[in-house]
Enzyme design. Structure first.
Site, PDB file in Angstrom:
ATOM      1  N   SER A 103       0.840  -1.199   0.000  1.00  9.61           N
ATOM      2  CA  SER A 103       0.000   0.000   0.000  1.00  9.61           C
ATOM      3  C   SER A 103       0.872   1.244   0.000  1.00  9.61           C
ATOM      4  O   SER A 103       1.995   1.236   0.526  1.00  9.61           O
ATOM      5  CB  SER A 103      -0.890  -0.001   1.252  1.00  9.61           C
ATOM      6  OG  SER A 103      -1.519   1.246   1.434  1.00  9.61           O
ATOM      7  N   TYR A 136      -1.488  -1.295  10.447  1.00 13.53           N
ATOM      8  CA  TYR A 136      -1.664  -1.511   9.019  1.00 13.53           C
ATOM      9  C   TYR A 136      -0.444  -1.009   8.245  1.00 13.53           C
ATOM     10  O   TYR A 136       0.077  -1.713   7.359  1.00 13.53           O
ATOM     11  CB  TYR A 136      -2.925  -0.788   8.541  1.00 13.53           C
ATOM     12  CG  TYR A 136      -3.178  -0.910   7.059  1.00 13.53           C
ATOM     13  CD1 TYR A 136      -3.736  -2.061   6.525  1.00 13.53           C
ATOM     14  CD2 TYR A 136      -2.877   0.131   6.181  1.00 13.53           C
ATOM     15  CE1 TYR A 136      -3.973  -2.192   5.166  1.00 13.53           C
ATOM     16  CE2 TYR A 136      -3.101   0.021   4.829  1.00 13.53           C
ATOM     17  CZ  TYR A 136      -3.665  -1.140   4.323  1.00 13.53           C
ATOM     18  OH  TYR A 136      -3.886  -1.249   2.972  1.00 13.53           O
TER      19      TYR A 136
END
Length: 250
Positions: A142, A156
């Site tokens: 990401s 995350y």
């Protein structure tokens, strides 16, 4: 044959559709049984050969059992696409590093980084015993893992950063088997996870910061998966492809 994790929806299912369009036999893997069946029905309707396996990527025994079932059904996995992932935030859950619980940290990293490792390992152990031509591993990171995440939760961000490093060491260690390992770092993509995490009122401001002017789609990311899985990418390994509408440029 291609095995896709996190394939009950979102980027995983879109990637399965993209690979099936190129003639791949597909195994969909996820913890969501109902989502798997819906995805299977979609792919069968599109003319694909598809099976499903219930897999908890964070559980070693579940991963091994799912790989065994997948290969018994459709033969050796040649393409592994690792889309399974979760976020740790949500209503009533802190994303402040000083307040995150160890349990919250462990839950996110168990799925995102440990799950990527366990699936890679299962694939590579089987390919030592039964080699395939032009094997592929495609991981999903990401822009949050690259940038530090302006608003993302630390668990995350850390888990997605770990995938970037794991991709590179795997690429070095797999090269002599003819297996390429590459990563896709996705920017903001409109999936179920995005919808749950994002305040709708904040979306216009986010889009204003994306040079191409919109949040991405699962199909945008699946296009990169399709490329990395194909012959045109056979001399690319250890790379990270940014699919983010220009949100992050290096």
């Amino acid at each position: 044959m291609a095995l896709v994790t996190g394939a009950a929806g979102g980027i995983g299912l879109a990637s399965a559709h993209a690979l099936a369009a190129d003639g791949c036999r597909i195994v969909l893997a996820d913890v969501d049984r109902d989502g798997l069946e819906r995805g299977k029905s979609e792919l069968i309707a599109a003319g694909a050969t598809v099976e499903t396996v219930v897999m908890d990527v964070a559980d070693e025994a579940s991963v091994d059992a799912a790989f065994t079932a997948a290969e018994a059904a459709l033969g050796p996995v040649a393409i592994l696409v690792l889309c399974a992932g979760i976020m740790g935030g949500g209503p009533g859950i802190s994303t402040d590093l000083a307040d995150i619980s160890p349990e919250q940290w462990d839950r996110v990293n168990a799925v995102n980084s440990r799950g990527t490792f366990l699936c890679m390992r299962a694939f590579l152990r089987r390919r030592r015993e039964t080699p395939v031509d032009d094997g592929r591993i495609i991981t999903l990171s990401s822009a949050a893992g690259q940038l530090g995440g302006y608003r993302g939760d630390p668990a995350y961000v850390a888990s997605k950063a770990a995938i970037l490093g794991l991709t590179k060491i795997a690429a070095r260690q797999c090269a002599d088997q003819g297996i390429t390992v590459n990563c896709i770092a996705a920017g903001p993509v409109r999936t179920g996870m995005f919808e749950r995490a994002m305040d709708p009122d904040a979306v216009p401001g986010l889009e204003a910061r994306i040079p191409l002017g919109r949040v991405g789609t699962a199909e945008d990311v699946a296009g990169a998966v399709r490329y990395l899985a194909g012959d045109a990418a056979r001399w690319i390994t250890g790379a990270t492809i940014d699919v983010n509408g220009g949100y992050r440029m290096q």
